[in-house]
Scaffold this motif. Structure first.
Motif, PDB file in Angstrom:
ATOM      1  N   VAL A   1      38.169  38.168  42.059  1.00 29.31           N
ATOM      2  CA  VAL A   1      38.507  38.270  40.646  1.00 29.31           C
ATOM      3  C   VAL A   1      39.985  38.618  40.483  1.00 29.31           C
ATOM      4  CG1 VAL A   1      38.129  39.631  38.551  1.00 29.31           C
ATOM      5  CG2 VAL A   1      36.179  38.792  39.860  1.00 29.31           C
ATOM      6  N   ARG A   2      40.466  39.549  41.295  1.00 30.75           N
ATOM      7  CA  ARG A   2      41.881  39.954  41.216  1.00 30.75           C
ATOM      8  C   ARG A   2      42.800  38.788  41.585  1.00 30.75           C
ATOM      9  NH1 ARG A   2      45.661  42.452  38.677  1.00 30.75           N
ATOM     10  NH2 ARG A   2      47.301  43.180  40.017  1.00 30.75           N
TER      11      ARG A   2
ATOM     12  N   GLN B   1      33.970  40.219  45.890  1.00 28.43           N
ATOM     13  CA  GLN B   1      33.983  39.710  44.523  1.00 28.43           C
ATOM     14  C   GLN B   1      35.137  40.310  43.717  1.00 28.43           C
ATOM     15  OE1 GLN B   1      30.067  40.636  43.121  1.00 28.43           O
ATOM     16  NE2 GLN B   1      29.162  38.729  43.921  1.00 28.43           N
TER      17      GLN B   1
ATOM     18  N   GLN C   1      42.160  35.619  41.269  1.00 33.30           N
ATOM     19  CA  GLN C   1      42.088  34.654  40.169  1.00 33.30           C
ATOM     20  C   GLN C   1      42.935  35.117  38.981  1.00 33.30           C
ATOM     21  OE1 GLN C   1      40.686  31.659  40.455  1.00 33.30           O
ATOM     22  NE2 GLN C   1      41.574  31.195  38.463  1.00 33.30           N
TER      23      GLN C   1
END
Length: 116
Positions: free
Chosen positions: A17-18, A13, A20
């Motif tokens: 996130v990184r 996750q 994105q």
């Protein structure tokens, strides 16, 4: 105690996130560069139009002053020929090329410099 699968899931996750965030930053940078390029093209178009109408105005003014229609346009054409010859001889001068490159780089990329 934390389970190994939970740790792996959390790391996945975080990576997602990184990724994105990086995608969003790249999209923002590309949009900013495209907007600056569009603005530069718009400025160039307006500048060409101003130069065109100023040239016609000067040609008609000179024609009126010389009482000869073709002479005004001929002198404006010769003026542009002289400017072209000047630019042709100065095209390899490193100072002019470097300053033009620096201007375009600062304008298009917004003055951001790569940090080492």
């Amino acid at each position: 105690m934390l389970n190994i699968s939970e740790i792996i899931q959390t790391v996945k996750q975080l990576i997602d996130v990184r990724v994105q965030l990086v995608k969003d930053e790249i999209n923002e940078t590309i949009a900013s560069i495209m907007a600056r390029i569009f603005l530069l093209l718009l400025m160039m178009t307006v500048s060409v139009m101003v130069l065109l109408f100023a040239s016609f105005s000067l040609a008609f003014y000179l024609s009126e002053q010389m009482y000869s229609t073709y002479k005004g346009f001929l002198y404006v054409g010769l003026l542009y020929l002289l400017v072209f010859i000047l630019i042709y001889f100065l095209k390899d001068y490193r100072g002019i090329v470097a300053s033009f490159q620096r201007f375009l780089k600062n304008f298009v990329f917004g003055g951001r410099h790569k940090e080492d």
